[in-house]
Design an enzyme around this catalytic site. Structure first.
Site, PDB file in Angstrom:
ATOM      1  N   SER A 108       1.362  -1.798  -0.278  1.00  0.00           N
ATOM      2  CA  SER A 108       0.112   0.162   0.008  1.00  0.00           C
ATOM      3  C   SER A 108       0.730   1.056   0.067  1.00  0.00           C
ATOM      4  O   SER A 108       2.016   2.037  -0.674  1.00  0.00           O
ATOM      5  CB  SER A 108      -0.303   0.097   1.333  1.00  0.00           C
ATOM      6  OG  SER A 108      -1.480   1.490   0.839  1.00  0.00           O
ATOM      7  N   ASP A 247      -2.713   6.308  -3.318  1.00  0.00           N
ATOM      8  CA  ASP A 247      -1.790   5.609  -2.590  1.00  0.00           C
ATOM      9  C   ASP A 247      -0.344   4.439  -3.865  1.00  0.00           C
ATOM     10  O   ASP A 247      -1.311   5.008  -5.117  1.00  0.00           O
ATOM     11  CB  ASP A 247      -1.754   4.736  -1.074  1.00  0.00           C
ATOM     12  CG  ASP A 247      -3.081   3.947  -0.893  1.00  0.00           C
ATOM     13  OD1 ASP A 247      -3.430   3.675  -2.052  1.00  0.00           O
ATOM     14  OD2 ASP A 247      -2.469   3.591  -0.616  1.00  0.00           O
ATOM     15  N   ASP A 249      -1.612   1.698  -3.591  1.00  0.00           N
ATOM     16  CA  ASP A 249      -1.917   0.200  -4.798  1.00  0.00           C
ATOM     17  C   ASP A 249      -3.465   0.553  -5.294  1.00  0.00           C
ATOM     18  O   ASP A 249      -4.194  -0.203  -5.344  1.00  0.00           O
ATOM     19  CB  ASP A 249      -1.828  -0.340  -3.747  1.00  0.00           C
ATOM     20  CG  ASP A 249      -3.043  -0.586  -2.943  1.00  0.00           C
ATOM     21  OD1 ASP A 249      -3.356   0.657  -2.081  1.00  0.00           O
ATOM     22  OD2 ASP A 249      -3.271  -1.741  -2.048  1.00  0.00           O
ATOM     23  N   ASP A 251      -6.132   2.325  -3.315  1.00  0.00           N
ATOM     24  CA  ASP A 251      -7.079   2.336  -2.839  1.00  0.00           C
ATOM     25  C   ASP A 251      -7.407   3.406  -1.728  1.00  0.00           C
ATOM     26  O   ASP A 251      -8.646   3.229  -0.872  1.00  0.00           O
ATOM     27  CB  ASP A 251      -7.493   0.740  -1.850  1.00  0.00           C
ATOM     28  CG  ASP A 251      -6.501   0.618  -0.777  1.00  0.00           C
ATOM     29  OD1 ASP A 251      -5.126   1.840  -0.643  1.00  0.00           O
ATOM     30  OD2 ASP A 251      -5.582  -0.901  -0.601  1.00  0.00           O
TER      31      ASP A 251
END
Length: 452
Positions: A108, A247, A249, A251
């Site tokens: 993340s 960010d 990834d 999400d």
């Protein structure tokens, strides 16, 4: 019962150190394959279950992808590889392709030297605790290999990005477009670098893109939702109407108005909620977390919109939303859930929901943003040497009670132990910034004396 490997968002750590090693991840793939796919019943019918694997742009993703692939194949599971894709894209594709599970290789918003493994069910949702316990139990058993005729096959999915782009666009009303808006996108050198630009461009916006040159080492480095200064600077330099930062990834999302002012997850969630409330499409209430700013709760109360708090972590927000049969929830970090659009938090789709409010209202993001002024919030991390029960310690509870009495209904106090570090987090927020600062310092001083 605590878990050995799983945290609030899958399994995460520093690459090369347990559990983020090729050996462990291969065994994890095998264990997950057996648990997630109902393997025995599938193979008895002569059918190989399928698991989708996506990743962000970290250099270690190549290594961990191969390890997962080997473990799943050894368990008799077919594998579809998407390459770099946002976490919510994997959730969507898992559901759309009727795969038995989805796996994302990502840490993340963490730096490149960390990585992790996240899992999705066949419905594109985070795994419940009982499934994670089952995977951990399977990890304790010896890894075996199916006979050659039953090994899983692996193939790459060529059209994953295009499918996801069209899905994101489908969540924006056909009667609206983004023409006339100049938008800066910050892709954090992460998984959205090749999918976010076409989404916003094809909806009509003029876009400027930063953070879209991943090299395996620069993910989240001084860009993205955790470092919004780059976006704020770019919005001003390009005289843009607004900016959107994801960010690593994809999400999470943060947004910046035309004045360079940052809007966090609480403010974006309010804009989406208020727009739905105004046009009569809001279903139920809103779920936040223990860290959600009190100003959001107060504002929703004035609109007679129910509000509930869940533990920190988007999985707990999702659980509460499903329990209440509501659609909107999120965290101030920028995880926002819009369950009538997607089964998981999605930075691109959340941003589109905010832009829908902008287009519908014919107001700027700056004008919508002033509707929710966040209360000052002070967070102090107190390092501890001994473990104590916060709820039962009389001195600490007396300090908390004194602060709460002084704040009355104009603020709140939250103490919680860190799940990863020997620290107690002291958070105080309220309408009066100077009062909040003083009370936080006083409580932190008591906690320090008690635990040092």
């Amino acid at each position: 019962m605590s878990k050995k490997y799983f945290g609030t968002d899958g399994i995460r750590g520093k690459v090369g150190e347990e559990p983020i090693t090729p050996d462990f991840v291969m065994r994890l793939g095998y264990a997950a394959g057996r648990v997630l796919t109902g393997l025995e019943s599938n193979l008895a019918k002569g059918a190989h279950p399928t698991v989708l694997i996506g990743k962000d742009t970290r250099i270690s993703g190549y290594m961990l992808e191969s390890a997962l692939e080997a473990g799943l194949s050894a368990a008799g599971v077919d594998v579809l590889m998407t390459g770099p894709m946002p976490t919510p894209a994997v959730a969507y594709l898992t559901r759309a392709l009727r795969a038995q599970a989805g796996i994302v290789i990502s840490a993340s918003h963490n730096p490149f030297y960390d990585n992790g493994i996240k899992f999705f069910s066949s419905l594109g949702a985070k795994l419940p605790d009982e499934i994670e316990y089952a995977i951990e139990a399977e990890l304790e058993k010896p890894m075996q290999v199916m006979e050659s005729a039953k090994l899983g096959k692996v193939r790459r999915m060529a059209d994953a990005a295009g499918r996801y782009v069209e899905f994101c666009k489908s969540t924006f009303p056909n009667t609206f477009d983004l023409r006339g808006l100049k938008i800066v996108l910050d892709c954090a050198h992460g998984a959205t670098y090749h999918v976010a630009p076409p989404v916003f461009h094809e909806l009509g916006a003029e876009i400027i893109v930063i953070g879209n040159q991943p090299d395996g080492l620069n993910i989240n480095h001084e860009v993205g939702s955790t470092h919004p200064q780059a976006l704020q600077k770019a919005v001003i330099e390009h005289s843009a109407d607004l900016g959107i930062a994801f960010d690593g990834d994809g999400d999470r999302v943060m947004m910046v108005d035309n004045k360079g002012q940052l809007l966090d997850g609480d403010q974006l969630l309010y804009i989406i909620t208020a727009a739905r409330h105004a046009n009569g499409t809001l279903q139920g209430g809103v779920v936040g977390t223990l860290m959600t700013n009190l100003a959001l709760e107060h504002k929703l109360n004035k609109l007679d919109i129910p509000f509930a708090r869940a533990n920190v972590g988007d999985r707990y927000v999702l659980e509460r939303l499903l329990q209440n049969e509501w659609q909107l929830g999120g965290e101030n970090s920028g995880h926002i859930l819009v369950l009538d659009k997607h089964s998981s938090g999605d930075g691109i789709i959340s941003a589109l929901q905010v832009l829908q409010a902008v287009v519908q209202s014919q107001k700027s993001l700056a004008e919508l943003g002033v509707d929710l002024v966040l209360y000052p919030q002070v967070l102090i991390n107190v390092k501890t040497r001994i473990k104590i029960d916060l709820a039962k310690h009389t001195q600490i509870q007396a300090a908390v009670k004194s602060a709460e009495d002084e704040l009355a209904s104009r603020g709140r106090v939250l103490l919680r132990a860190s799940g990863t570090e020997p620290k107690i987090r002291v958070m105080v927020e309220g309408e009066d910034g100077s009062l909040v600062q003083r009370l936080a310092a006083e409580i932190a001083e008591v906690v320090t004396k008690v635990t040092s």
